[in-house]
Design a protein around this motif. Structure first.
Motif, mmCIF file in Angstrom:
data_model
loop_
_atom_site.group_PDB
_atom_site.id
_atom_site.type_symbol
_atom_site.label_atom_id
_atom_site.label_comp_id
_atom_site.label_asym_id
_atom_site.label_seq_id
_atom_site.Cartn_x
_atom_site.Cartn_y
_atom_site.Cartn_z
ATOM 1 N N SER A 137 0.443 -0.920 0.167
ATOM 2 C CA SER A 137 -0.355 0.072 -0.634
ATOM 3 C C SER A 137 1.019 1.008 0.119
ATOM 4 N N LEU A 138 2.370 0.887 0.959
ATOM 5 C CA LEU A 138 3.079 3.089 0.848
ATOM 6 C C LEU A 138 3.588 2.438 -0.749
ATOM 7 N N GLN A 139 4.209 1.248 -0.909
ATOM 8 C CA GLN A 139 4.869 1.433 -2.230
ATOM 9 C C GLN A 139 3.753 2.362 -3.683
ATOM 10 N N ASP A 140 2.781 1.392 -2.869
ATOM 11 C CA ASP A 140 1.691 2.101 -4.013
ATOM 12 C C ASP A 140 1.619 3.771 -4.444
ATOM 13 N N THR A 141 1.613 3.697 -3.083
ATOM 14 C CA THR A 141 1.407 5.690 -3.109
ATOM 15 C C THR A 141 2.025 6.739 -3.236
ATOM 16 N N TRP A 142 4.037 5.684 -2.789
ATOM 17 C CA TRP A 142 4.433 6.516 -3.019
ATOM 18 C C TRP A 142 5.040 6.641 -4.860
ATOM 19 N N ASP A 143 4.799 5.107 -5.658
ATOM 20 C CA ASP A 143 4.937 5.407 -6.793
ATOM 21 C C ASP A 143 3.823 6.302 -7.735
ATOM 22 N N TYR A 144 2.017 6.534 -7.064
ATOM 23 C CA TYR A 144 1.377 7.618 -7.367
ATOM 24 C C TYR A 144 1.816 8.586 -7.394
ATOM 25 N N VAL A 145 2.596 9.035 -5.797
ATOM 26 C CA VAL A 145 3.476 10.463 -5.763
ATOM 27 C C VAL A 145 3.995 11.024 -7.207
ATOM 28 N N GLN A 146 5.038 9.892 -7.670
ATOM 29 C CA GLN A 146 6.059 10.066 -8.493
ATOM 30 C C GLN A 146 5.682 10.373 -9.800
ATOM 31 N N THR A 147 4.321 9.401 -9.797
ATOM 32 C CA THR A 147 3.650 9.743 -11.476
ATOM 33 C C THR A 147 3.477 11.203 -11.293
ATOM 34 N N GLN A 148 2.568 11.237 -10.523
ATOM 35 C CA GLN A 148 1.661 12.338 -10.606
ATOM 36 C C GLN A 148 1.903 13.547 -10.736
ATOM 37 N N ILE A 149 3.114 13.870 -9.940
ATOM 38 C CA ILE A 149 4.108 14.618 -9.905
ATOM 39 C C ILE A 149 5.258 14.956 -10.831
ATOM 40 N N ALA A 150 5.320 14.612 -11.761
ATOM 41 C CA ALA A 150 6.333 14.029 -12.345
ATOM 42 C C ALA A 150 7.477 13.945 -12.044
ATOM 43 N N CYS A 151 7.850 13.405 -11.073
ATOM 44 C CA CYS A 151 9.454 13.343 -10.222
ATOM 45 C C CYS A 151 10.270 12.142 -10.070
ATOM 46 N N CYS A 152 11.213 11.901 -9.109
ATOM 47 C CA CYS A 152 12.163 10.613 -9.362
ATOM 48 C C CYS A 152 13.157 10.965 -7.863
ATOM 49 N N GLY A 153 12.695 10.240 -6.637
ATOM 50 C CA GLY A 153 12.952 9.911 -5.934
ATOM 51 C C GLY A 153 12.506 10.851 -4.654
ATOM 52 N N TRP A 154 13.229 11.244 -3.876
ATOM 53 C CA TRP A 154 13.069 12.016 -2.980
ATOM 54 C C TRP A 154 13.792 13.679 -3.009
ATOM 55 N N THR A 155 15.244 13.362 -3.164
ATOM 56 C CA THR A 155 16.203 14.657 -3.651
ATOM 57 C C THR A 155 16.856 14.592 -5.022
ATOM 58 N N GLY A 156 16.246 13.819 -5.868
ATOM 59 C CA GLY A 156 16.586 13.339 -7.128
ATOM 60 C C GLY A 156 16.635 11.390 -7.091
ATOM 61 N N ALA A 157 16.979 11.597 -8.661
ATOM 62 C CA ALA A 157 16.343 9.702 -9.640
ATOM 63 C C ALA A 157 18.010 9.237 -8.364
ATOM 64 N N GLN A 158 19.181 10.009 -8.258
ATOM 65 C CA GLN A 158 19.849 8.937 -7.673
ATOM 66 C C GLN A 158 19.566 8.756 -5.815
ATOM 67 N N ASP A 159 18.558 8.896 -5.734
ATOM 68 C CA ASP A 159 18.439 8.084 -4.590
ATOM 69 C C ASP A 159 17.401 6.781 -4.426
ATOM 70 N N TRP A 160 17.284 6.474 -5.994
ATOM 71 C CA TRP A 160 16.764 5.287 -6.273
ATOM 72 C C TRP A 160 18.410 4.048 -6.442
ATOM 73 N N GLU A 161 20.199 5.154 -6.350
ATOM 74 C CA GLU A 161 20.843 3.655 -6.851
ATOM 75 C C GLU A 161 21.375 3.231 -4.960
ATOM 76 N N ASN A 162 20.138 3.337 -4.354
ATOM 77 C CA ASN A 162 20.586 2.808 -3.253
ATOM 78 C C ASN A 162 19.570 1.407 -2.762
ATOM 79 N N ASN A 163 18.902 1.828 -3.514
ATOM 80 C CA ASN A 163 18.078 0.363 -3.851
ATOM 81 C C ASN A 163 18.851 -1.046 -3.539
ATOM 82 N N GLU A 164 18.186 -1.417 -2.243
ATOM 83 C CA GLU A 164 18.576 -3.485 -2.510
ATOM 84 C C GLU A 164 18.750 -3.226 -3.712
ATOM 85 N N ILE A 165 17.511 -3.983 -4.282
ATOM 86 C CA ILE A 165 17.087 -4.556 -6.167
ATOM 87 C C ILE A 165 18.286 -3.684 -7.113
#
Length: 263
Positions: A137-165
Motif C-alpha cells: 500500500s505504501l509503495q503504491d502510494t509513493w509510485d502514485y506520487v512520483q507519477t503524478q508530480i513527474a518526479c523521481c526520488g526525494w532529492t533526485g533520481a540518485q536516491d534510487w541507486e541505494n535501493n537493494e534490488i
C-alpha cells in the motif's frame, strides 16, 4: 434593545449558526479524508508522523462538536433560550482557543514533520520491493506520487541507486519515475533498461531529473492553504457568533424583566 433589533439579532445569529454548521461539516470532512485517503501523499504522511492521524481524529471531533454547537445556536436563537445561548457561547470560546492552540502546534512542528518525512521516504526507496505485500500500500502510494508530480526520488533520481534490488541488477529502474510514455502505463515496480553499454547509475535512466521534495512541499502548501482558509473562516464565524449570542442573551434577560407586570 427594542423588539425589532432583538429580532434582527436573533435571525442574524440563526444565519451565522447555519453557516457555522456547514463549516463544521467541512472540517469533519477534512478529518475523514485524511484517514480514508490511501491514494495520495497523505498516506505517506501518516506513516512518517503518527501525530497526523491524531490530528485527523481531532479534526473529526472538532468538526462534529462545531456542527452540534451550530445546531444548539440555531435552537437557542429561534426559541430565545438564555441558558442554551450561554452554553453555546462557552463552547464556542473553548473551540476557538483549541483551534488557535492546534494551529500554533502545527506551525512550530512543521520542520520536525519535514525531517520525519525525509527519513521515511529515503527508507521506503531503499527497501522498495514490489514482491513485498506487507508494504504494498505504501509503495503504491509513493509510485502514485512520483507519477503524478513527474518526479523521481526525494532529492533526485540518485536516491534510487541505494535501493537493494537495483544494486543487484543495474539494468533496472523505477517505472513510476519514467519519462517514457510506454512505461508510464505501468506506474509501479521496476522496468528494464535496454542498453548494450554499461549503465552509469541514474544518469543513464530515462527518468525525471527533478526530486519529489519540491513538488511535495508545493502540494502540502497548496492543501494547507485550503485547510487554513477554512479554519480562518470558521474562526471569524465563531467570533461573530459569540458576540451575537452574548448580546442576544443579555437582551433577552432585559426584555423578560420589562414584561413583568408592576404591582
Amino acid at each position: 434593545m427594542g423588539s425589532g433589533c432583538l429580532k434582527v439579532t436573533k435571525y442574524f445569529l440563526f444565519l451565522f449558526n447555519l453557516l457555522f454548521f456547514i463549516l463544521g461539516a467541512v472540517i469533519l470532512g477534512f478529518g475523514i479524508w485524511i484517514l480514508a485517503d490511501k491514494t495520495s501523499f497523505i498516506a505517506v504522511l501518516q506513516m512518517s508522523s503518527p501525530s497526523l492521524k491524531t490530528g485527523a481524529y481531532i479534526l473529526i471531533g472538532v468538526g462534529a462538536l462545531t456542527m452540534l454547537m451550530g445546531f444548539l445556536g440555531c435552537l437557542g436563537a429561534v426559541n430565545e433560550i438564555r441558558c442554551l445561548l450561554g452554553l453555546y457561547f462557552t463552547c464556542l470560546m473553548i473551540i476557538l482557543i483549541t483551534q488557535v492552540a492546534a494551529g500554533l502546534v502545527i506551525y512550530f512542528q512543521k520542520e520536525t514533520l519535514k525531517e520525519e518525512l525525509s527519513h521515511i521516504v529515503v527508507s521506503l526507496i531503499q527497501n522498495y520491493d514490489p514482491s513485498n505485500d506487507d508494504e504494498r500500500s505504501l509503495q503504491d502510494t509513493w509510485d502514485y506520487v512520483q507519477t503524478q508530480i513527474a518526479c523521481c526520488g526525494w532529492t533526485g533520481a540518485q536516491d534510487w541507486e541505494n535501493n537493494e534490488i537495483i544494486n543487484k541488477n543495474t539494468t533496472l529502474y523505477p517505472c513510476s519515475c519514467s519519462n517514457i510514455s510506454k512505461d508510464t502505463e505501468i506506474n509501479s515496480g521496476f522496468c528494464y533498461l535496454n542498453a548494450s553499454l554499461p549503465v552509469n547509475g541514474s544518469a543513464d535512466w530515462p527518468v525525471h531529473e527533478q526530486g519529489c521534495m519540491d513538488g511535495v512541499e508545493k502540494w502540502l502548501k497548496d492543501n494547507l492553504g485550503v485547510i487554513l482558509g477554512v479554519c480562518t473562516g470558521v474562526a471569524v464565524i465563531e467570533l461573530l457568533g459569540m458576540i451575537l449570542s452574548i448580546s442576544l442573551c443579555k437582551n433577552i434577560h432585559s426584555e423578560d424583566y420589562t414584561k413583568v407586570p408592576k404591582s
